[in-house]
Every structure is written in structure tokens, then in C-alpha cells.
Scaffold this active site. Structure first.
Site, PDB file in Angstrom:
ATOM      1  N   ASP B  11      72.706  40.948  19.950  1.00  0.00           N
ATOM      2  CA  ASP B  11      73.052  39.692  18.698  1.00  0.00           C
ATOM      3  C   ASP B  11      73.080  38.122  20.254  1.00  0.00           C
ATOM      4  OD1 ASP B  11      73.224  40.723  16.437  1.00  0.00           O
ATOM      5  OD2 ASP B  11      75.703  40.702  16.352  1.00  0.00           O
ATOM      6  N   ASP B 130      72.394  41.966   4.459  1.00  0.00           N
ATOM      7  CA  ASP B 130      73.919  42.116   4.420  1.00  0.00           C
ATOM      8  C   ASP B 130      74.493  41.976   2.932  1.00  0.00           C
ATOM      9  OD1 ASP B 130      73.393  41.445   7.221  1.00  0.00           O
ATOM     10  OD2 ASP B 130      72.995  39.493   6.870  1.00  0.00           O
TER      11      ASP B 130
END
Lengths: 203, 252
Positions: B11, B130
Site C-alpha cells: 500500500d 472492497d
């Protein structure tokens, strides 16, 4: 010099960097004169078949690549670069390929997830130069929904995904692999090294 | 035999690897170029890079960073975060990525999946989803890094995305993400059984058993993990040895 042919599709830099990593002289180009001057050609892999043929045609490279292959210059086709060697593909409707190797490009059937994505074993029948130092059964990275089905004797290696399919072909100066040597770690780099030594034999 | 993949995830925020809990509380986890090189050499099966504060302004610096990471990565490399048009995809692929992961833009403009897969091939278009649990057996799709609910069922969206041409689903459980309590096995299984493309399970890996559980019981084709590898709790090799012991095919 090895030329990585740029035909405006996807990731060609990985292949370039692979050859750089092993210390081979390499250039990305779509110029006809670079192809003529090169010691070997690489047609890399990401994209859709029809678009690939259209781009090669509009860049005026279709005949150029064929001519160089017929002159005996080493050619390495990776993934789509393998598939375009064939007579035709059924991807997004029937599309003609370079027709250098007789056979078709077909889609995987039911019973397996598509694309065939990930690391799988490549087993060769007999050892050829391109597999020097790479044992049969080694893992290589695949990422494709279509596979080649040659109708002439060119199969060099196979892989099992649902059924057994052709994962590498070799005929004289023509090398084609369905997997991505540039993305297959050390063993993949070894294959690029083998190809560069075919193109530029040591004195 | 096709192996199950172990995929470390970077990330990225402001050029650094970060790791958060349930999408918040970020901590620094190193330099992306070094991390990418290390994972490639350690035997990771793939690498994912997610630009978590992507915006139009920093697009160029992301492409530069992708290019620098790709230079020492000789395994498949997927890049996501803020990708919203064909031109973005082209730039990222040309910088050295093998696949792009599209999240919010794919949901808001599903044609993007269709157009990009026709242009670049389905094999390089990953749809990231998500999801958060809504009720028993139901999960809802969230957008914009988990900040915006959609009301849409995650399994339905995954099925549609695959039909449109996504070659893979990167499925993150927002409930599990960063907790290190294990993947959401039920969510993963529901999606993996609904689509005919590979599914990468993401969110919640805290130990090696979590990896094997989501493969065995969640039917994941690949597992994404960050913390357990970034902070050197486990090496990629340890993870593979563990999976192998559990009877899961892995590549060495």
C-alpha cells in the site's frame, strides 16, 4: 542487438528489462530498419489478438517480421507473440494471424477458471537450446485465456490446465512460449539468456 | 499443476509503503523499490502495488514510482489506485506493470472494464472490490477506499465485473482488513463460487494458518497479505512451506 518490437500494446518494458538484467544488448523499437539490423526479434505479450494484428499491420510490420523470420533470424514470441504466429485465432471473432505455423488459437473450455493465471509446470519433450539449464517441469508464470493448437510438428513443451496444451513451440529459428519468461523469476531470465545466446553466439 | 499464489501487497502513500487497520491508522513499512525487489527475489508469486491516496495531481509521480519498482521485479506486478480511464491503464502498463487493478472507476463506469479488456486483454484487468458484511451471507460494495457505500451486493458485482471482462477479482474484506484475525472466508467462498475467474483474497492475514484456511475453505486462488511479510513476521518461503505441508500446491 535484440529488438523488442513495440506495437503499442501493454507491457513491453518487462521484457526489455529482463534482457537488460542478463546483460544482453536490447532495444525497444517499432522501426523497420531496427528490425532488419537486429540479431534477433522478440514480440512480447500482453493484449488482445485482433488488436495486435491491427497494430502490426498499421505499423507496417507484418511483412517485415515475416521476411526476417524467413531469412532465418531468431524470433521469440511471448504469449500473444506466440499466438500471432498461427493461422488464426477465435479471440473476439475469427482473426487471421501471421500464418507461419499452421494451427489455431483456441479458448480454454469449461471446467477451468479463465484466464489460466498463475504458475504452472512446463514439461518439454526433448531438450532444445532455449531450455538449457531449465529442468523439465519447472514453474513458469502464465496469464492467458487462449492457447495454441499447432497442426504441424512444432510442439516443444506442454502444460496441463484441465487438458494438456502446447506451452512452447520451436521450429528452426522460431521460438514461441505461452508463458512469460520475463515474469518467471530466475528460470525465466535463464530462458531469455538462452535466447540471447542463440541470437548472439559467443565467439 | 497450477499453484496457489502468495502475493505481498504494497500500500503506497506519498512514495512509501504503509499499512493501516481497517483502512485507517497508517504506519510506515518501508521503501517500495526495496520491498518490491526483496519480494521478487524471495520467491513471492506476484506483487501488488496500491496507491492509496491516488489523485489526478500525483498521477505522474505514481507512474514514475511504478517504473522504478518494476525495474527490479521479475514476477507479475499489478498496480491499482485511482485508475479511471484507458489512458491511465496504458501509462501504468507502459511503466512496467503487468496488470492494473480498477476499483471505484469500474463500479461507476462498468464500460471501462469492457473497453480496457478488449484493448489490453482480460488477463491484465483486475477488478478490485472492497466489501463489508451487511447481514448473514450478504456483503455490500464500498467505494473510494471504503468511504462510500453503494447498496450493491458484492457477489452480484463480482459476477457482473467478470462478465464484462475482468480477468481476476481482488476481493478485500473491510471488516477483516488490518485486524490480523484471518480472512473473511465466507465472503471469499461466495465470490469464488460465483465467478469463473481467479479470486485473490485480501484483508485479515495474521498468521500462516489464515492463508491456508482461505485457500482450502474460501476457495481462493491467491492470497494477498501485507503486515505478516512487511514486518518480517514470516518470510515468503516459510509461508510456502506451510501451505505445502497443508497439501496446497505452491511454487518453489
Amino acid at each position: 542487438m535484440i529488438v523488442v518490437i513495440d506495437y503499442n500494446l501493454g507491457n513491453i518494458k518487462s521484457v526489455f528489462r529482463g534482457f537488460e538484467k542478463i546483460g544482453a544488448p536490447v532495444k525497444i523499437s517499432s522501426s523497420a530498419s531496427d528490425i532488419d539490423r537486429s540479431d534477433g526479434m522478440v514480440l512480447p505479450g500482453v493484449g488482445a489478438f485482433r488488436k495486435a494484428m491491427e497494430n502490426l499491420e498499421s505499423l507496417g510490420l507484418t511483412d517485415k517480421i515475416k521476411k526476417n523470420i524467413f531469412s532465418g533470424k531468431p524470433y521469440l514470441g511471448i504469449c500473444l507473440g506466440l499466438q500471432v504466429l498461427f493461422s488464426s485465432s477465435c479471440e473476439h471473432g475469427e482473426t487471421a494471424g501471421l500464418n507461419i505455423i499452421k494451427g489455431k488459437v483456441k479458448k480454454f473450455g469449461s471446467g477451468v477458471k479463465i484466464p489460466h493465471m498463475g504458475w504452472n509446470n512446463v514439461r518439454y519433450k526433448e531438450k532444445t537450446t532455449i531450455f538449457n539449464g531449465v529442468e523439465s517441469g519447472s514453474y513458469f508464470y502464465f496469464d492467458h485465456s487462449y492457447y495454441v493448437e499447432p497442426s504441424e510438428e512444432t510442439v516443444c513443451a506442454t502444460t496441463v490446465y484441465g487438458n494438456e496444451f502446447t506451452s512452447a513451440v520451436v521450429r528452426n529459428n522460431i521460438y514461441g512460449v505461452q508463458f512469460h519468461p520475463e515474469k518467471s523469476g530466475e528460470k525465466g531470465l535463464k530462458m531469455l539468456k538462452n535466447f540471447s545466446e542463440i541470437c548472439l553466439p559467443k565467439e | 499443476m497450477l499453484t496457489k499464489r502468495i502475493i505481498p501487497c504494497l500500500d503506497i502513500k506519498d512514495g512509501r509503503v504503509v499499512k493501516g487497520i481497517e483502512f485507517k491508522n497508517l504506519r510506515d513499512a518501508g521503501d517500495p523499490v526495496e520491498a518490491g525487489k526483496r519480494y521478487s527475489e524471495e520467491g513471492a508469486d506476484e506483487l501488488v502495488f496500491l496507491d492509496i491516496n491516488a489523485s489526478a495531481e500525483n498521477r505522474k509521480s505514481t507512474v514514475d514510482l511504478v517504473s522504478r519498482v518494476a525495474a527490479s521485479v521479475f514476477i507479475p506486478f499489478t498496480v491499482g489506485g485511482g485508475i479511471s480511464e484507458i489512458e491511465d491503464i496504458k501509462n501504468i502498463l507502459r511503466a512496467g506493470a503487468d496488470k492494473v487493478s480498477i476499483n471505484t472507476a469500474a463500479f461507476e463506469n462498468p464500460d471501462l472494464i469492457k473497453e480496457s479488456s478488449e484493448e489490453f486483454g482480460v488477463q491484465c484487468i483486475v477488478c478490485a472490490i472492497d466489501a463489508r458484511k451487511k447481514e448473514e451471507g450478504k456483503w455490500e460494495v464500498y467505494l473510494r477506499g471504503g468511504r462510500q457505500a453503494t447498496g450493491t451486493d458484492a457477489v452480484e458485482w463480482a459476477r457482473k465485473a467478470a462478465d464484462l471482462g475482468a480477468g481476476e477479482i481482488l476481493l478485500t474484506s473491510m471488516d477483516a482488513d488490518g485486524t490480523e484475525d484471518g480472512y473473511d472466508i465466507e465472503l471469499t467462498k461466495a465470490v469464488a463460487e460465483a465467478v469463473n475467474v481467479p479470486v485473490i483474497a485480501s484483508g485479515g492475514a495474521g498468521n500462516l494458518k489464515h492463508l491456508s484456511d482461505v485457500i482450502k475453505f474460501g476457495k481462493a486462488d491467491a492470497v494477498l497479505a501485507a503486515s505478516i511479510f512487511h514486518f518480517k513476521q514470516h518470510s515468503i518461503k516459510e509461508a510456502k512451506l506451510y501451505l505445502q505441508k497443508e497439501g496446497i500446491p505452491v511454487r518453489f
